[in-house]
Design an enzyme around this catalytic site. Sequence first.
Site, PDB file in Angstrom:
ATOM      1  N   CYS A 112      -7.908  14.059  -4.500  1.00  0.00           N
ATOM      2  CA  CYS A 112      -9.328  13.484  -4.877  1.00  0.00           C
ATOM      3  C   CYS A 112      -9.566  12.297  -4.043  1.00  0.00           C
ATOM      4  O   CYS A 112      -9.031  11.685  -3.145  1.00  0.00           O
ATOM      5  CB  CYS A 112      -9.110  13.399  -6.556  1.00  0.00           C
ATOM      6  SG  CYS A 112      -8.405  12.008  -7.039  1.00  0.00           S
ATOM      7  N   GLY A 123       0.768  -0.968  -0.006  1.00  0.00           N
ATOM      8  CA  GLY A 123      -0.128  -0.010   0.105  1.00  0.00           C
ATOM      9  C   GLY A 123       0.844   1.283  -0.062  1.00  0.00           C
ATOM     10  O   GLY A 123       2.156   1.264   0.134  1.00  0.00           O
ATOM     11  N   CYS A 142      -3.046   9.536  -6.250  1.00  0.00           N
ATOM     12  CA  CYS A 142      -3.392   8.698  -7.469  1.00  0.00           C
ATOM     13  C   CYS A 142      -2.313   9.020  -8.526  1.00  0.00           C
ATOM     14  O   CYS A 142      -1.584  10.075  -8.374  1.00  0.00           O
ATOM     15  CB  CYS A 142      -4.818   9.193  -8.147  1.00  0.00           C
ATOM     16  SG  CYS A 142      -4.815  10.555  -8.794  1.00  0.00           S
ATOM     17  N   GLU A 200       7.956  -2.731   6.394  1.00  0.00           N
ATOM     18  CA  GLU A 200       8.885  -1.855   5.391  1.00  0.00           C
ATOM     19  C   GLU A 200       9.812  -2.969   4.696  1.00  0.00           C
ATOM     20  O   GLU A 200      10.826  -3.033   4.335  1.00  0.00           O
ATOM     21  CB  GLU A 200       9.998  -1.024   6.258  1.00  0.00           C
ATOM     22  CG  GLU A 200       9.505  -0.232   7.336  1.00  0.00           C
ATOM     23  CD  GLU A 200       8.935   0.923   6.569  1.00  0.00           C
ATOM     24  OE1 GLU A 200       8.888   1.148   5.359  1.00  0.00           O
ATOM     25  OE2 GLU A 200       8.503   2.096   7.430  1.00  0.00           O
TER      26      GLU A 200
END
Length: 202
Positions: free
Chosen positions: A150, A9, A191, A89
């Site tokens: 966004c 992620g 994004c 990590e």
Amino acid sequence: MAKLYFKYGTMDASKSADLLMTVHKYEQQGKNVLCMRPNIDTRTKEGFIESRALDYKHSCYCFNDDEDLYDIVYKEQKEVKLDCLLIDEAQFMTKAQVENLVLVVDTLKIPVICYGLKNSYIKGELFEGTKALLYFADSIQEVKSVCHFCNKKATMNLLIQNDKPVRESKTGNAVVIGDTKQSSSYYISTCREHYFNTPDLI
Ligand SMILES: [Zn+2]
């Protein structure tokens, strides 16, 4: 059957919180886990995995990039039965260390869960450890987060230095330690569109 898991992620996707929740679930059942992470910011062997999202931390073994992770786990599980190995990590591992973990899963039959970033801030390129995990993991899962600008899913880590986006490295070194918005150097999750076309931050 033991498996090698890779959960990836962006910087603020609460990956360490996910890891600590998993540790908590194992320990609640009286099971033993070993937490480890690459030693990138200190020289000590004993460290902690902590999460901004949870008021909880867990001790971990910090390893250098020349250490054989199989040897470490092999010695540890001689002393105490290990139910799971968790790596934080994970992007900073070497390819050889990911191969060590493959051996832990396949010969010691211990599940290994790795948490890490997919892309570095440098043009979104993959980290060495990430690349190797994408080759070898049995299970690959995304820990999702939302773009700073966004409501699209964040997939990129954008380095901000002195309020400006940085997408290249003068040294080619992807390890730049930055906290979220607490210094002149920090990361935001974005994004793809806003990684390349970043709105003004102030
Ligand atoms: Zn966006």
